[in-house]
Structure formats: C-alpha cells, structure tokens
Design a protein around this motif. Structure first.
Motif, PDB file in Angstrom:
ATOM      1  N   VAL A   8      48.867 -63.994 103.158  1.00 56.54           N
ATOM      2  CA  VAL A   8      49.131 -64.939 104.238  1.00 56.54           C
ATOM      3  C   VAL A   8      50.505 -64.618 104.822  1.00 56.54           C
ATOM      4  N   ALA A  19      51.958 -78.088 106.367  1.00 54.78           N
ATOM      5  CA  ALA A  19      50.579 -77.668 106.622  1.00 54.78           C
ATOM      6  C   ALA A  19      50.345 -76.263 106.058  1.00 54.78           C
ATOM      7  N   GLU A  20      51.347 -75.404 106.193  1.00 51.80           N
ATOM      8  CA  GLU A  20      51.236 -74.059 105.648  1.00 51.80           C
ATOM      9  C   GLU A  20      51.166 -74.091 104.124  1.00 51.80           C
ATOM     10  N   GLU A  22      49.948 -76.505 102.309  1.00 52.38           N
ATOM     11  CA  GLU A  22      48.612 -76.978 101.924  1.00 52.38           C
ATOM     12  C   GLU A  22      47.573 -75.871 102.091  1.00 52.38           C
ATOM     13  N   LYS A  23      47.757 -75.035 103.083  1.00 56.00           N
ATOM     14  CA  LYS A  23      46.860 -73.885 103.244  1.00 56.00           C
ATOM     15  C   LYS A  23      46.975 -72.956 102.039  1.00 56.00           C
ATOM     16  N   GLY A  26      45.356 -74.472  98.945  1.00 57.14           N
ATOM     17  CA  GLY A  26      43.906 -74.387  98.987  1.00 57.14           C
ATOM     18  C   GLY A  26      43.357 -73.026  98.624  1.00 57.14           C
ATOM     19  N   ARG A  27      44.196 -72.003  98.657  1.00 56.57           N
ATOM     20  CA  ARG A  27      43.723 -70.643  98.360  1.00 56.57           C
ATOM     21  C   ARG A  27      43.890 -70.264  96.902  1.00 56.57           C
TER      22      ARG A  27
END
Length: 426
Positions: A8, A19-20, A22-23, A26-27
C-alpha cells in the motif's frame, strides 16, 4: 519482501490518516507499505501486535546494524526522512548501547526534576494566556501558533539553556522535521541550520555550564561503567529531545483543544468534575496520538506477526494511531472521543518497553496545565470554522492541523460556541 502481498502506497500528506489506517487494518496484522521516496516497510496497526513488537528484543531501532536496505545503500542517505533513522541516539540504538544512552538521558528526567519544571511550565502558560486575553474580542486567534506551539518550544529551549535569540530558528527548523512532503534540499537546509544552532549552544555550555539539560549531559557523571556521550551522541540526543519534546507536545495540546471544542458534552464532564483534566489528556492521547505512525524498527530475525512473517532485515512502521483505535482494545466505537472510556489509559502513544518516552510526564504536565488554563480563562471559546475545514498539516507522521482558528470571546459579537460536529478527523 516476505510474502507476496501488494504493498500500500501511503499518502505522504496524511490527508485522511485514520481512514488509511483502517484500510491497513483490514488487510491484516502486518501489511507491506511504500513510504515517501519509494522506501518499503511493514505497517502494524493492532494494539496487541504493536505492544508485542515494542517489547520484543528481536526488534531493533538501529538501521546501521539491522535494516538491510539502509546497510546496502538502497535507501539514499539524503532520503527526506533520514533524520528519523540515521541519528545516533537512544531512539536509534539497540541492546546495551541503548541502555547506556537511556541511562544518561533519564537522569535528566527523574520525577523530582520533572516536578521542578512545573513552575516554569506554569509561568510560560500564564504568560501565553495573558497575551491571548489582550487580543480584541472579535479577532480570530490561531491557537496552534499562539499557545500549542510556543509553550513546548519555550519549555524545551529553557530546558536546553538556549538563548532567546535562537528560539525562532529552533521552532522553524523543528517544525519541518516531521514534514513528509518536504524536498531533500529543504530538509538538508533546515538540518544544517539546526546543527549550527545546537553546536554553538553546546560550545557555550562547555565553556560556561549552567543549571540546564545541555550542561547536565555535557558535565554530568555517567553511571559506573558507562562511557560519557560522544560529541556526535550529544548532538543527536539533543535533536531527539527536540523532536520528542516539541512536536509531540504541540500536537497533543492541539488535538486535546480540538477534541474538547467539538465535544462540548465531554468538556462539561471535566468542568463539573465528573472527569479530570488527566482523563481528557489520556483520551486525547488514545484518540489522536501526536505521532500516529512511528519510523522505524527492524526485524533482527524473521518475525511472525499474527501469521504474517516479516523477514529479517525488513523495516517496520508501528502505528500508535492504529493501536489507539483498535476495537479489540478500545471497544466498538474507538473513533469516538470519550473522557470516561474505561480503556483511556491503556494506549501506547508514548511507546512501551525499553523505548518508552522518558519525557512523557513532562508532556502530560504541559498539556494539562495549558488546556485547563485556556478553558478556565475563556469558557465560551469556539472554533472559528468547521473542524472538517481546518487546514491539513501535510504529513502522515504527526496528527493535527496547520492552524486552529478560534474565537476566544464568541459572546462578544462573533457568534456562539459551535454545536457538536460528530466524529472529527484529528
């Protein structure tokens, strides 16, 4: 790099850092990322995994020994973020060498010494509040520039024993240390200015010691068996303490003020004594850590992080912002600012283990004194623009905004305190 996971690429401006995060969460527990300058690392966001890495002796902070890409020249020495990895101080030391450097610095931050600083912090705060009170009632005031920034820079400059003539240069240079969008040339210029300022100060203290931190580091006797700081270690230790003592406290004060302005019901809990100022400080540290991402650590051997292997020699970026908003640690709504949250003191925003921040008590003291004095003196204080419209800092390494405009006296004709705005991105 390790398993074949797509990396990423992080937004260097930190436009929406949570937000980043949380992304990334999630991975998986450990995710490959690309830092500015195409430098690769692993991001770890979960509270328990971050806590374990911070305490693991198989995780180093010394790139000269343990970061393969640094040792082998794939990361250039003029990388704009090199200041975070190349200095030789306790932040980047490993093992016995870290222990030696930490013992020397910790002597300056014993509890009695920190408490002895309280009158100085109170006086600086009082002077800043007096200056704010003298401003016209209709004036929009930038609290970042008028309170959050001058408080820690004044405290750290006095702690160092730096003459007042150097304070402006100090502030300008340290402000840019945490910028992830600055060019290599700009970073080098600021670093050169700061180097000159610190070396001149050290030479002055070498000739004329005084009751300050620099003199203590120069002339104090190290523990038995420890070597005193070399000139390079002294210089880099002062740089470390500047970054840790200024930028982090600045953004702690900034984020705490913003949290209380956008959550008046939480401010009321503090005002009536249901919660303390200490509760508010700790929740702000959890909700919006001054440093959401920390550069860098390195795998001394292959590491298993929740089933993902980080290979020996790879760099690791731990996320205090991710740990602070981990629902497994902080409940279903970790994005909500709540001064009575049961886990508010269970954050990792000052680190954990051998590298726990020695200046944490001083930062907490500064934030509590500054923000309590601000709201006591200006009970009707309100944001001058919606929180969502505040200008970004332009970095993913520290949280806050480029400005924090407020009305100190909104009842004087410039509107009323704003209603709650809901979740706010710090």
């Amino acid at each position: 790099m390790g398993q074949h996971l797509d990396a990423v690429t992080l937004d260097p401006t930190g436009r929406d850092v949570y937000a980043e995060i949380e992304k990334l969460r999630g991975r998986g527990p450990a995710v490959p990322v690309v830092l500015p300058g195409a430098v690769r690392a692993w991001s770890v966001t979960g509270h328990e995994h971050v806590r374990a890495l911070l305490a693991d002796p198989r995780v180093s902070k010394d790139p000269h020994q343990h970061w393969r890409d640094w040792r082998e020249g794939r990361v250039p020495r003029d990388w704009p973020l090199a200041n975070f990895v190349s200095l030789r101080n306790m932040f980047t030391a490993y093992g016995p060498e870290h222990g030696r450097l930490r013992r020397i610095v910790s002597a300056a931050f014993l509890p009695r010494r920190v408490q002895a600083l309280r009158p100085r912090v109170e006086q600086v705060t009082a002077d800043l509040i007096v200056r704010l009170a003298a401003k016209p009632a209709s004036e929009v005031v930038d609290l970042r520039a008028e309170l959050a920034s001058p408080l820690p820079i004044s405290v750290i400059a006095q702690l160092f024993g730096l003459r007042r003539a150097g304070w402006t240069t100090l502030r300008e240079c340290v402000d840019n240390l945490f910028q992830t969008t600055v060019s290599s040339e700009h970073a080098a210029r600021d670093r050169a200015r700061l180097d000159v300022l610190l070396r001149e100060m050290v030479e002055e203290k070498r000739r004329e010691p005084a009751d300050d931190l620099t003199s203590t580091l120069l002339h104090g006797a190290p523990a038995e068996g420890d070597q005193p700081l070399s000139d390079e270690e002294l210089h880099d230790t002062l740089l470390l303490m500047l970054g840790a003592g200024f930028e982090t406290t600045l953004n702690l004060v900034h984020n705490l003020v913003l949290a209380l302005l956008t959550h008046p019901e939480q401010r009321e809990l503090v005002r009536v004594g249901v919660a303390s100022w200490s509760d508010a400080v700790e929740e702000a540290l959890r909700w919006a850590p001054p440093v959401p991402h920390v550069l860098l650590r390195y795998a001394v051997t292959d590491l298993d992080v929740g089933g993902t292997v980080i290979p020996e020699g790879d760099a690791i970026m731990v996320s205090y912002g991710g740990a602070g908003r981990d629902p497994d640690q902080h409940g279903d709504r970790p994005d909500v600012f709540d001064v009575l949250r049961p886990s508010r003191r269970g954050h990792l925003s000052f680190g954990h283990g051998a590298h726990f921040c020695v200046g944490a008590p001083l930062a907490r003291m500064e934030a509590e004194l500054a923000v309590s004095a601000l709201f006591d003196r200006f009970p009707g204080i309100a944001l001058a623009q919606p929180a969502a419209a505040l200008p970004p800092l332009g970095t993913f390494l520290v949280s806050g905004h480029a400005a924090l405009p407020v009305f100190l006296h909104p009842a004087g004709g410039f509107g009323r305190p704003l209603p709650p705005l809901g979740p706010v991105r710090p």
